[in-house]
Scaffold this active site. Structure first.
Site, PDB file in Angstrom:
ATOM      1  N   PRO A 136       0.665  -1.221   0.089  1.00 42.84           N
ATOM      2  CG  PRO A 136      -0.196  -0.638   1.854  1.00 42.84           C
ATOM      3  CD  PRO A 136       1.009  -1.823   1.268  1.00 42.84           C
ATOM      4  CB  CYS A 137       2.910   2.870  -2.278  1.00 39.35           C
ATOM      5  SG  CYS A 137       2.267   2.745  -3.598  1.00 39.35           S
ATOM      6  CG  HIS A 138      -2.574   3.455  -1.506  1.00 38.75           C
ATOM      7  ND1 HIS A 138      -3.065   1.574  -1.524  1.00 38.75           N
ATOM      8  CD2 HIS A 138      -3.899   3.364  -0.023  1.00 38.75           C
ATOM      9  CE1 HIS A 138      -3.228   1.267  -0.611  1.00 38.75           C
ATOM     10  NE2 HIS A 138      -4.379   1.406   0.104  1.00 38.75           N
TER      11      HIS A 138
END
Length: 175
Positions: A136-138
């Site tokens: 989850p780089c978001h």
């Protein structure tokens, strides 16, 4: 080793998934900048071309992503076969540790991997993440709470954070 791929539809656009027998190697939005480069990196690292086809890992990826978008999944169980440098892999492991519905700054992520002065390198590693949503780089935002950098585009990043209940909140303790 065979790399299989499939494309499936999500509420934020079509996604391309690529899996080896060991796990998911790539999950990105179709048409996103850099997708061809990421695909080439996966093929080079695994020494084989990608071919369209089915696999249990791709089926699980599609099902889990659908459950995520339906609000019925907060974590993912699909096996991962990540392609990156040792530093990138460490940064991505830190991403996997950010709980659903929470965010971190790039500085916090750098500290979490024991590299407090590597904020820019962590940001670059996040930008090289080839497994969107699941890694989850978001969930990483600017220290001031701003939405920054996301290969799928800031509108998608904002939508993912809103889906996770993070539309107006940040967890930036200890910046």
């Amino acid at each position: 080793m065979t790399l299989h791929s499939c494309t499936f539809t999500t509420p934020l656009g079509d996604m391309l998934a690529v899996a080896s027998p060991a796990g998911l190697c790539l999950l990105e939005f179709v048409g996103q900048k850099g997708l061809e480069r990421e695909l080439a990196q996966v093929q080079a690292a695994r020494g084989t071309a990608v071919q369209a086809g089915a696999s249990p890992i791709l089926a699980q990826t599609r099902a889990e992503v659908a459950e995520y978008f339906a609000g019925r999944r907060q974590g993912f169980g699909v096996a991962l076969d990540l392609v990156g440098t040792a530093f990138q892999l460490a940064a991505w492991q830190a991403l996997l540790a950010i709980p659903h519905g929470q965010t971190r700054s790039y500085a916090q992520q750098a500290r979490s991997i024991g590299q407090p002065t590597a904020t820019r390198a962590v940001a670059a590693a996040n930008g090289a993440n080839k497994v969107s949503i699941i890694v989850p780089c978001h969930r990483v935002i600017g220290s001031n709470g701003s939405l920054t950098g996301f290969g799928g585009g800031l509108a998608r990043k904002q939508a993912l954070l809103a889906l996770e209940g993070r539309a107006q909140q940040q967890d930036l303790h200890g910046i």
